[in-house]
Design a protein around this motif. Sequence first.
Motif, mmCIF file in Angstrom:
data_model
loop_
_atom_site.group_PDB
_atom_site.id
_atom_site.type_symbol
_atom_site.label_atom_id
_atom_site.label_comp_id
_atom_site.label_asym_id
_atom_site.label_seq_id
_atom_site.Cartn_x
_atom_site.Cartn_y
_atom_site.Cartn_z
ATOM 1 N N ASP A 176 89.060 9.987 29.303
ATOM 2 C CA ASP A 176 88.164 10.781 28.478
ATOM 3 C C ASP A 176 88.859 12.069 28.024
ATOM 4 N N ALA A 177 89.654 12.676 28.918
ATOM 5 C CA ALA A 177 90.397 13.884 28.548
ATOM 6 C C ALA A 177 91.421 13.575 27.456
ATOM 7 N N LEU A 178 92.089 12.422 27.550
ATOM 8 C CA LEU A 178 93.021 12.027 26.491
ATOM 9 C C LEU A 178 92.283 11.876 25.167
ATOM 10 N N ASP A 179 91.121 11.281 25.197
ATOM 11 C CA ASP A 179 90.354 11.053 23.978
ATOM 12 C C ASP A 179 89.920 12.373 23.351
ATOM 13 N N ARG A 180 89.643 13.390 24.180
ATOM 14 C CA ARG A 180 89.235 14.706 23.680
ATOM 15 C C ARG A 180 90.428 15.569 23.292
ATOM 16 N N ARG A 181 91.640 15.054 23.472
ATOM 17 C CA ARG A 181 92.872 15.825 23.246
ATOM 18 C C ARG A 181 92.913 17.058 24.140
ATOM 19 N N ASP A 182 92.399 16.913 25.337
ATOM 20 C CA ASP A 182 92.366 18.019 26.300
ATOM 21 C C ASP A 182 93.463 17.771 27.335
ATOM 22 N N LEU A 210 95.525 6.700 20.255
ATOM 23 C CA LEU A 210 95.105 7.048 21.617
ATOM 24 C C LEU A 210 94.278 5.888 22.162
ATOM 25 N N PRO A 211 94.143 5.786 23.498
ATOM 26 C CA PRO A 211 93.395 4.657 24.055
ATOM 27 C C PRO A 211 91.935 4.651 23.595
ATOM 28 N N THR A 212 91.451 3.475 23.234
ATOM 29 C CA THR A 212 90.048 3.279 22.875
ATOM 30 C C THR A 212 89.508 2.080 23.654
ATOM 31 N N ASP A 249 92.524 -0.423 24.480
ATOM 32 C CA ASP A 249 93.246 -0.746 23.247
ATOM 33 C C ASP A 249 94.129 0.428 22.867
ATOM 34 N N LEU A 250 95.371 0.134 22.461
ATOM 35 C CA LEU A 250 96.305 1.166 22.017
ATOM 36 C C LEU A 250 97.261 0.547 20.998
ATOM 37 N N ASP A 251 97.402 1.197 19.874
ATOM 38 C CA ASP A 251 98.320 0.746 18.822
ATOM 39 C C ASP A 251 98.010 -0.685 18.416
ATOM 40 N N TYR A 275 100.421 9.812 29.252
ATOM 41 C CA TYR A 275 100.401 8.388 28.902
ATOM 42 C C TYR A 275 99.042 7.821 29.281
ATOM 43 N N PRO A 276 98.633 6.672 28.731
ATOM 44 C CA PRO A 276 99.262 5.935 27.622
ATOM 45 C C PRO A 276 98.875 6.565 26.278
ATOM 46 N N VAL A 277 99.882 6.904 25.511
ATOM 47 C CA VAL A 277 99.700 7.575 24.221
ATOM 48 C C VAL A 277 100.800 7.088 23.278
ATOM 49 N N GLU A 278 100.466 6.940 22.010
ATOM 50 C CA GLU A 278 101.484 6.692 20.999
ATOM 51 C C GLU A 278 101.851 8.029 20.364
ATOM 52 N N TYR A 279 103.147 8.306 20.308
ATOM 53 C CA TYR A 279 103.631 9.574 19.776
ATOM 54 C C TYR A 279 104.406 9.345 18.479
ATOM 55 N N SER A 280 104.285 10.292 17.560
ATOM 56 C CA SER A 280 105.163 10.335 16.391
ATOM 57 C C SER A 280 106.122 11.497 16.590
ATOM 58 N N VAL A 281 107.425 11.241 16.380
ATOM 59 C CA VAL A 281 108.459 12.230 16.665
ATOM 60 C C VAL A 281 109.383 12.359 15.455
ATOM 61 N N GLY A 282 109.689 13.575 15.089
ATOM 62 C CA GLY A 282 110.616 13.839 13.992
ATOM 63 C C GLY A 282 110.912 15.321 13.932
ATOM 64 N N PHE A 283 111.707 15.719 12.979
ATOM 65 C CA PHE A 283 111.963 17.138 12.786
ATOM 66 C C PHE A 283 112.295 17.394 11.326
ATOM 67 N N ALA A 284 112.013 18.602 10.893
ATOM 68 C CA ALA A 284 112.323 19.035 9.532
ATOM 69 C C ALA A 284 112.694 20.509 9.600
ATOM 70 N N GLU A 285 113.996 20.756 9.641
ATOM 71 C CA GLU A 285 114.484 22.122 9.680
ATOM 72 C C GLU A 285 115.058 22.500 8.320
ATOM 73 N N HIS A 286 115.581 23.709 8.242
ATOM 74 C CA HIS A 286 116.028 24.220 6.952
ATOM 75 C C HIS A 286 117.170 23.389 6.367
ATOM 76 N N TYR A 287 118.113 22.996 7.218
ATOM 77 C CA TYR A 287 119.298 22.295 6.725
ATOM 78 C C TYR A 287 119.297 20.800 7.038
ATOM 79 N N PHE A 288 118.506 20.370 8.040
ATOM 80 C CA PHE A 288 118.502 18.953 8.413
ATOM 81 C C PHE A 288 117.071 18.494 8.651
ATOM 82 N N ARG A 289 116.858 17.219 8.400
ATOM 83 C CA ARG A 289 115.565 16.605 8.682
ATOM 84 C C ARG A 289 115.812 15.187 9.192
ATOM 85 N N SER A 290 114.770 14.593 9.724
ATOM 86 C CA SER A 290 114.873 13.212 10.201
ATOM 87 C C SER A 290 113.672 12.428 9.710
#
Length: 357
Positions: free
Chosen positions: A47-53, A83-85, A106-108, A169-184
């Motif tokens: 329940d805490a995961l679902d509330r983003r707490d 997030l888990p449902t 259920d996840l992803d 966990y269990p959580v699906e994460y999105s990971v990346g970066f966008a800086e001044h000179y480089f991004r992914s």
Amino acid sequence: MKEHGGPNRARQLAIAGLLVVVLTVASVPVLGMVAYGPAQTVSAYFDALDRRDAEAAVGRLLTGEITDGWALTDEALDGAPSLPTRVSVTHAETDGDRATATVEYDLDGTTRTQDFSLVRTPGTWGLFPVWLIDPGTLPRMDLVVDGASTVRINSADVPAPRDGLPVLYPVEYSVGFAEHYFRSGVQNTVVDGSAPEVEVRLAAEPTEDLRDEVDDLVRAHLDGCATATTLMPAGCTFGFDSVNQILGDVSWEIVEYPEVRLSTERRRLVTAPTEGVARVSGRYRDIVTATESDFDEPITFTFTAVVSVVDGEPRVEPLEAGLASGDGLGSDSDEEPDDQPVDDEGPVDDAPVADGP
């Protein structure tokens, strides 16, 4: 008037009070199992995961001191791709101070079944035991990142240490970066606790800001080369080869700058080899006829360089000299040079210098 039932009234109140105490003590184990049991702890965690707490979720875990919990935040849960449902605790089994709870969720887009180990710890005032999920150690997201010191995990901007970061966990994460000179690019990954580490590799791509600044640096480098007064400007990627005697200084001009395109070569960032045009002019004495003439020659050269960012500042390091000799000075002469003497007393031009490896 005489009061009735004084002793009996007191006795009744005492018995009632004792009964309340007995019933309360007897109800503690039942209430503890219902309100604070293993199944309820796991349900509260999800329940805490679902509330983003994140703080409430971490509070349901048995963990030691966490000094690198930058990804254990509400922002790291907010914006999660999944997030888990449809969470359901299907089974809970207790064995002394240990317990196991089976959860279906259920996840992803996938229905999963997972077992959670729990440990009973002393409760408040010793009345109610507290069950905590025992993950052993929290799973870590192993970040393999080139070109950035921070990354964005869901909605959280966090450091990118070499030994990774603990995550919920269990959580699906999105990971990346966008800086001044480089991004992914953004990479999605599911952390379900089944593995101690989940590797995320982010390849750096140069930004348009970096390309623009490298273009300025390349132009400044070539403009500096154009101030040279010899046929072979030292440390530059163009020059002109002549067998004739040069009289005095020469003048250089950049006619066409090379187009800067950034690419990766052997795990280093470079400007892709591309052509530019310079023009050299001056006066020379023909070694065959001794005739003095002016010259004005276009020189096509190839430019490429290694690009780096040091202390937040881009740098370019030219890799090699590209020498174009054109048709050669005095090539319009009708005389055959093989039958004529060579004047060895003219000045000797410097050899081209390659700045860089």
